[in-house]
Design an enzyme around this catalytic site. Structure first.
Site, mmCIF file in Angstrom:
data_model
loop_
_atom_site.group_PDB
_atom_site.id
_atom_site.type_symbol
_atom_site.label_atom_id
_atom_site.label_comp_id
_atom_site.label_asym_id
_atom_site.label_seq_id
_atom_site.Cartn_x
_atom_site.Cartn_y
_atom_site.Cartn_z
ATOM 1 N N SER A 295 28.325 57.712 84.534
ATOM 2 C CA SER A 295 28.874 58.319 85.674
ATOM 3 C C SER A 295 27.698 58.961 86.368
ATOM 4 O O SER A 295 27.541 58.835 87.971
ATOM 5 C CB SER A 295 29.943 59.512 85.389
ATOM 6 O OG SER A 295 29.208 60.269 84.587
ATOM 7 N N ARG B 278 27.035 68.500 72.834
ATOM 8 C CA ARG B 278 27.520 67.503 71.776
ATOM 9 C C ARG B 278 26.253 66.764 70.911
ATOM 10 O O ARG B 278 26.201 65.782 70.516
ATOM 11 C CB ARG B 278 28.111 66.172 72.635
ATOM 12 C CG ARG B 278 29.144 66.360 73.437
ATOM 13 C CD ARG B 278 30.049 65.273 73.880
ATOM 14 N NE ARG B 278 30.893 65.402 75.074
ATOM 15 C CZ ARG B 278 31.821 65.889 74.915
ATOM 16 N NH1 ARG B 278 32.254 66.777 74.065
ATOM 17 N NH2 ARG B 278 32.507 66.115 76.159
ATOM 18 N N CYS C 132 37.810 64.053 72.974
ATOM 19 C CA CYS C 132 37.544 65.155 73.894
ATOM 20 C C CYS C 132 38.065 65.361 75.242
ATOM 21 O O CYS C 132 38.381 66.467 75.569
ATOM 22 C CB CYS C 132 35.695 64.968 74.317
ATOM 23 S SG CYS C 132 35.359 63.477 75.153
ATOM 24 N N LYS D 282 24.852 55.749 71.432
ATOM 25 C CA LYS D 282 25.099 56.760 72.414
ATOM 26 C C LYS D 282 24.433 57.946 72.490
ATOM 27 O O LYS D 282 24.612 58.523 71.601
ATOM 28 C CB LYS D 282 26.760 57.054 72.535
ATOM 29 C CG LYS D 282 26.988 58.040 73.745
ATOM 30 C CD LYS D 282 28.464 58.091 73.441
ATOM 31 C CE LYS D 282 29.308 59.317 74.471
ATOM 32 N NZ LYS D 282 30.624 59.299 74.397
ATOM 33 N N GLU E 264 21.976 52.970 63.999
ATOM 34 C CA GLU E 264 23.396 53.165 64.515
ATOM 35 C C GLU E 264 23.978 51.890 64.598
ATOM 36 O O GLU E 264 25.165 51.834 64.272
ATOM 37 C CB GLU E 264 23.471 54.097 65.715
ATOM 38 C CG GLU E 264 23.152 55.664 65.335
ATOM 39 C CD GLU E 264 24.739 56.542 64.769
ATOM 40 O OE1 GLU E 264 25.277 55.744 64.610
ATOM 41 O OE2 GLU E 264 24.587 57.400 64.422
ATOM 42 N N LYS F 7 24.386 53.002 75.327
ATOM 43 C CA LYS F 7 24.978 53.969 76.466
ATOM 44 C C LYS F 7 24.298 55.233 76.724
ATOM 45 O O LYS F 7 23.858 55.938 75.595
ATOM 46 C CB LYS F 7 26.381 54.350 76.423
ATOM 47 C CG LYS F 7 27.144 55.341 77.298
ATOM 48 C CD LYS F 7 28.564 55.636 76.611
ATOM 49 C CE LYS F 7 28.761 56.793 77.568
ATOM 50 N NZ LYS F 7 29.971 57.689 77.170
ATOM 51 N N ARG G 30 32.592 64.004 83.097
ATOM 52 C CA ARG G 30 33.206 65.366 82.318
ATOM 53 C C ARG G 30 33.926 66.064 83.500
ATOM 54 O O ARG G 30 35.165 66.749 83.297
ATOM 55 C CB ARG G 30 32.107 66.251 81.792
ATOM 56 C CG ARG G 30 31.472 65.497 80.447
ATOM 57 C CD ARG G 30 30.511 66.215 79.714
ATOM 58 N NE ARG G 30 29.918 65.475 78.548
ATOM 59 C CZ ARG G 30 28.719 65.835 78.218
ATOM 60 N NH1 ARG G 30 28.242 67.063 78.433
ATOM 61 N NH2 ARG G 30 28.386 65.188 77.122
ATOM 62 N N TYR H 6 31.368 51.485 87.449
ATOM 63 C CA TYR H 6 32.125 52.092 88.345
ATOM 64 C C TYR H 6 32.233 51.347 89.531
ATOM 65 O O TYR H 6 33.202 51.406 90.393
ATOM 66 C CB TYR H 6 32.064 53.585 88.691
ATOM 67 C CG TYR H 6 31.956 54.478 87.357
ATOM 68 C CD1 TYR H 6 33.261 55.067 86.758
ATOM 69 C CD2 TYR H 6 30.871 54.867 86.496
ATOM 70 C CE1 TYR H 6 33.583 55.782 85.908
ATOM 71 C CE2 TYR H 6 31.204 55.534 85.297
ATOM 72 C CZ TYR H 6 32.606 55.863 85.062
ATOM 73 O OH TYR H 6 32.718 56.856 83.968
ATOM 74 N N CYS I 245 34.456 66.436 70.701
ATOM 75 C CA CYS I 245 35.103 65.156 70.141
ATOM 76 C C CYS I 245 35.881 64.746 68.878
ATOM 77 O O CYS I 245 36.157 63.729 68.631
ATOM 78 C CB CYS I 245 33.953 63.910 70.456
ATOM 79 S SG CYS I 245 33.342 63.997 71.938
HETATM 80 C C1 PBG Z 1 33.772 60.438 75.554
HETATM 81 C C2 PBG Z 1 33.069 59.888 76.547
HETATM 82 C C3 PBG Z 1 32.205 60.204 77.523
HETATM 83 C C4 PBG Z 1 31.630 59.122 78.367
HETATM 84 C C5 PBG Z 1 32.383 58.133 77.808
HETATM 85 N N1 PBG Z 1 33.192 58.389 76.814
HETATM 86 C C6 PBG Z 1 31.831 61.706 77.702
HETATM 87 C C7 PBG Z 1 30.918 62.254 76.707
HETATM 88 O O1 PBG Z 1 30.553 61.831 75.819
HETATM 89 O O2 PBG Z 1 30.619 63.658 76.863
HETATM 90 C C8 PBG Z 1 30.782 59.135 79.591
HETATM 91 C C9 PBG Z 1 30.816 58.236 80.372
HETATM 92 C C10 PBG Z 1 30.111 58.423 81.796
HETATM 93 O O3 PBG Z 1 29.470 59.315 81.826
HETATM 94 O O4 PBG Z 1 30.547 57.573 82.769
HETATM 95 N N2 PBG Z 1 33.327 61.111 74.668
#
Ligand code: PBG
Length: 344
Positions: A292, A235, A139, A213, A251, A266, A223, A331, A147
């Protein structure tokens, strides 16, 4: 009838007539030393992984405004940062790439000279002892922000994505990744990557599967940092519905069966129940990603003085570990490591 002013019966009882409790958990909470002695969950920097954003160029550093303290770094500065993290005792780094250009297939992802590959080689040279993990997704590299490659109807083509992800993992392994971390949520991605790595002579490279996830609203600031918001749609046709716990276990089972060496849940805090369940059901090392949005909320509230940053970060990450995570991607890895050192 009792008058409103009548005191309740218990308050007029003689204190001596109230029997003391037989069990007193407070005994072990009395002093810091007692509390430290019986603490069940202890954080160590060696279980932390710090996400890093790699951008093109040299000596370039740009702040991510929605993630205070996080910067996009050029490969040379990523290596310097990895060195600093290693000195702090941080276990690993997780690399995300911001390529120079994007295209429908995300060619920057498996390019020998792609940003992440360049950074991996620098890290391998400069900081051989830190665990180098590469996020394996497309992505950040596709112009549409999804992705994987698109089918004519605009959906993500699962099986073409597998080829692209496998090629990306091989390029990352060649550049020196210890671990590749597929995060695209394509069906069969772990098996495809394992087969490709083995065929390319990288049987020793491990897979950390972003297994459970969810299609989470907590990825917003990421993003922004990685410039990877989908240009259209969302997504939800590939990432999991956050409402589904049983599906999350399925999963995780699938990824374990496909050969994952570690499993991830996650985002972390919204899914502590899944993490705890996963801990009971799987014996593979478990990772959780404090994403994030979780980090941004803590930053925003603490900047306003509404919460204590250090206390809230420590409590959140301790809870994630207590729920069952061996590895915590955060982070705040460097800050936490510094606080842990201070507390000793
Ligand atoms: C890539 C990915 C994402 C994150 C980790 N790998 C973004 C998404 O899936 O949209 C998010 C990590 C974060 O928010 O800290 N696919």
């Amino acid at each position: 009838m009792t008058a409103v002013h009548d005191p309740p019966v218990s308050s007029v009882m003689d204190a001596a007539t109230i029997p003391g409790p037989a069990v007193r958990p407070r005994r072990l909470r009395r002093t810091p030393a007692l509390r430290a002695l019986v603490r069940e969950t202890r954080l160590s920097p060696s279980r932390f992984v710090a996400p890093l954003f790699v951008q093109p160029g040299r000596n370039r550093r740009d702040p991510v405004h929605s993630l205070p303290g996080v910067e996009r770094l050029s490969a040379d500065l990523v290596a310097t940062e990895a060195e600093r993290l290693h000195v702090l005792g941080i276990g690993g780094v997780l690399l995300f790439g911001l390529p120079e250009t994007k295209d429908p297939l995300g060619r920057g992802a498996d390019d020998h000279d792609g940003v992440v590959q360049v950074a991996l080689r620098r890290i391998r040279e400069q900081v051989p002892d830190i665990v180098a993990i590469a996020d394996t997704c497309l992505c950040e590299y596709t112009d549409h922000g999804h992705c994987g490659p698109l089918a004519p109807d605009g959906s993500v083509d699962n099986d073409r994505a597998l080829e692209r992800l496998a090629a990306t993992a091989v390029a990352q392994a060649q550049a020196g990744a210890d671990v590749v971390a597929p995060s695209a949520m394509m069906d069969g991605q772990v098996a495809a990557i394992r087969a490709a790595l083995d065929a390319a002579g990288h049987a020793d490279v491990a897979i950390l599967a972003y297994a459970a996830k969810t299609a989470s609203a907590f990825y917003g600031p990421f993003r922004d940092a990685a410039d990877c918001a989908p240009r259209f749609g969302d997504r939800r046709a590939y990432q999991m519905d956050p409402a589904n716990g049983r599906e999350a276990m399925r999963e995780l089972s699938l990824d374990a069966a496909e050969g994952a060496d570690m499993l991830m849940v996650k985002p972390a805090l919204p899914n502590l129940d899944l993490l705890a369940l996963a801990r009971q059901r799987f014996d593979l090392p478990l990772a959780a990603y404090q994403v994030s949005g979780e980090a941004a909320m803590i930053s925003a509230a603490s900047e306003r003085g509404w919460i204590d940053r250090r206390a809230v970060l420590t409590e959140s990450v301790t809870s994630i570990a207590r729920a069952g995570a061996d590895v915590v991607i955060t982070y705040a890895a460097a800050e936490l490591a510094a606080w842990i050192a201070e507390d000793r």
